[in-house]
Design a protein around this motif. Sequence first.
Motif, PDB file in Angstrom:
ATOM      1  N   LEU A  61       0.813  -1.223   0.000  1.00 37.66           N
ATOM      2  CA  LEU A  61       0.000   0.000   0.000  1.00 37.66           C
ATOM      3  C   LEU A  61       0.846   1.274   0.000  1.00 37.66           C
ATOM      4  CD1 LEU A  61      -3.071  -0.864   2.282  1.00 37.66           C
ATOM      5  CD2 LEU A  61      -2.935  -0.795  -0.218  1.00 37.66           C
ATOM      6  N   PRO A  62       1.943   1.349   0.795  1.00 33.38           N
ATOM      7  CA  PRO A  62       2.792   2.546   0.702  1.00 33.38           C
ATOM      8  C   PRO A  62       3.351   2.786  -0.699  1.00 33.38           C
ATOM      9  CG  PRO A  62       3.299   1.343   2.704  1.00 33.38           C
ATOM     10  CD  PRO A  62       2.349   0.477   1.919  1.00 33.38           C
ATOM     11  N   ILE A  63       3.716   1.709  -1.403  1.00 30.15           N
ATOM     12  CA  ILE A  63       4.243   1.873  -2.760  1.00 30.15           C
ATOM     13  C   ILE A  63       3.144   2.346  -3.701  1.00 30.15           C
ATOM     14  CG2 ILE A  63       5.113   0.604  -4.768  1.00 30.15           C
ATOM     15  CD1 ILE A  63       6.797  -1.057  -2.855  1.00 30.15           C
ATOM     16  N   ILE A  64       1.949   1.752  -3.587  1.00 32.18           N
ATOM     17  CA  ILE A  64       0.826   2.178  -4.429  1.00 32.18           C
ATOM     18  C   ILE A  64       0.471   3.636  -4.145  1.00 32.18           C
ATOM     19  CG2 ILE A  64      -1.640   1.830  -4.867  1.00 32.18           C
ATOM     20  CD1 ILE A  64      -1.106  -1.164  -4.435  1.00 32.18           C
ATOM     21  N   LYS A  65       0.535   4.040  -2.865  1.00 31.26           N
ATOM     22  CA  LYS A  65       0.273   5.432  -2.511  1.00 31.26           C
ATOM     23  C   LYS A  65       1.276   6.365  -3.182  1.00 31.26           C
ATOM     24  CE  LYS A  65      -0.058   8.553   1.467  1.00 31.26           C
ATOM     25  NZ  LYS A  65       0.079   8.681   2.941  1.00 31.26           N
ATOM     26  N   LYS A  66       2.561   5.980  -3.162  1.00 31.13           N
ATOM     27  CA  LYS A  66       3.592   6.799  -3.818  1.00 31.13           C
ATOM     28  C   LYS A  66       3.337   6.906  -5.319  1.00 31.13           C
ATOM     29  CE  LYS A  66       7.381   5.821  -0.581  1.00 31.13           C
ATOM     30  NZ  LYS A  66       8.704   5.158  -0.413  1.00 31.13           N
ATOM     31  N   ILE A  67       2.949   5.778  -5.926  1.00 27.76           N
ATOM     32  CA  ILE A  67       2.673   5.791  -7.367  1.00 27.76           C
ATOM     33  C   ILE A  67       1.456   6.664  -7.665  1.00 27.76           C
ATOM     34  CG2 ILE A  67       2.084   4.386  -9.372  1.00 27.76           C
ATOM     35  CD1 ILE A  67       3.543   2.039  -8.007  1.00 27.76           C
ATOM     36  N   ALA A  68       0.418   6.574  -6.810  1.00 29.80           N
ATOM     37  CA  ALA A  68      -0.795   7.384  -7.006  1.00 29.80           C
ATOM     38  C   ALA A  68      -0.475   8.873  -6.903  1.00 29.80           C
ATOM     39  CB  ALA A  68      -1.854   6.993  -5.976  1.00 29.80           C
ATOM     40  N   ILE A  69       0.339   9.248  -5.914  1.00 29.15           N
ATOM     41  CA  ILE A  69       0.732  10.663  -5.763  1.00 29.15           C
ATOM     42  C   ILE A  69       1.535  11.109  -6.978  1.00 29.15           C
ATOM     43  CG2 ILE A  69       2.158  12.253  -4.423  1.00 29.15           C
ATOM     44  CD1 ILE A  69       1.375  10.602  -1.919  1.00 29.15           C
TER      45      ILE A  69
END
Length: 310
Positions: A61-69
């Motif tokens: 989830l932290p990686i997906i959050k970074k990609i989303a941002i």
Amino acid sequence: MAGGLFALLDDIAVLAKAAAASIDDVGAAAGRASAKAAGVIVDDTAVTPRYVEGIDPKRELPIIKKIAIGSLRNKLLFILPAALLLSQFLPWALTPLLMLGGTYLCFEGVEKIWERIAHRGEEAAHGGEETAPDEKQITSGAIRTDFILSAEIMVISLNEVKSEPFLSRAAILVVVALAITVLVYGVVALIVKMDDVGLHLSKTGSGFRRSFGSGLVKAMPPLLSTLSVVGIAAMIWVGGHILLVGLDELGLHAPYDLVHHAEEAVHDATGALGGVLGWVTNTIGSAILGLIVGAVVVAVVQAVHKRKAH
């Protein structure tokens, strides 16, 4: 004095109604624009989950959050201003830029296939040892690929509202950028964490809930593997389609006409399934062009790397 006050209130009411109507128009236009880009949105959703393959579940989830941002930053800070300015002052430049992005997508897709083939050879040579994925490299690669897909989404959306005034176009594209980013990465987060949901249900539930949870846990690895393959295929297909349409717009009609005539022939010959099989034919034609272009670019890049190595 009272008459002036009532006149002012009437003016405010008229302005409020106009603003509400404008907001409704922006929402409706954003919906139409997003619908036109639906194919690329699906591709974006299919591409992203493969970036967290082999990652510690706590870091997904932290990686997906970074990609989303990073995706939102791509859309709002870079793509949106550039697309608006180009559409206003240099509309002819949009097609070549999209084709450049399409070429990169073809390269990215074919390179992933080549990496898998080469990686198998390396695994055989090194006894199947695997190195831990580099989060920073994964995130930057995902954001870089997202940039191309986001540019395609935004330009398709812009094309649907090109007759709107400049400020309306800007507002519509902001709505599209926010809505699509939330939709895509919300679905991606749901997909990659579904196995955790299944594990929780299998441990805490009973009867149907436990069986359903166990089924989710078993289904997720093949689902993620399938999405990974779909994501690679999507990059090649979308990139090829961008090139196919771009060449036609620039005056080189032969590739597009060949695929279009094949699509029409299949459509006319297959009756009720004509629409679906015609679309499949167009997709195959776009993918073939994407594979050819991607293979050429990968070969050139590999040759350059070998020359540098020597």
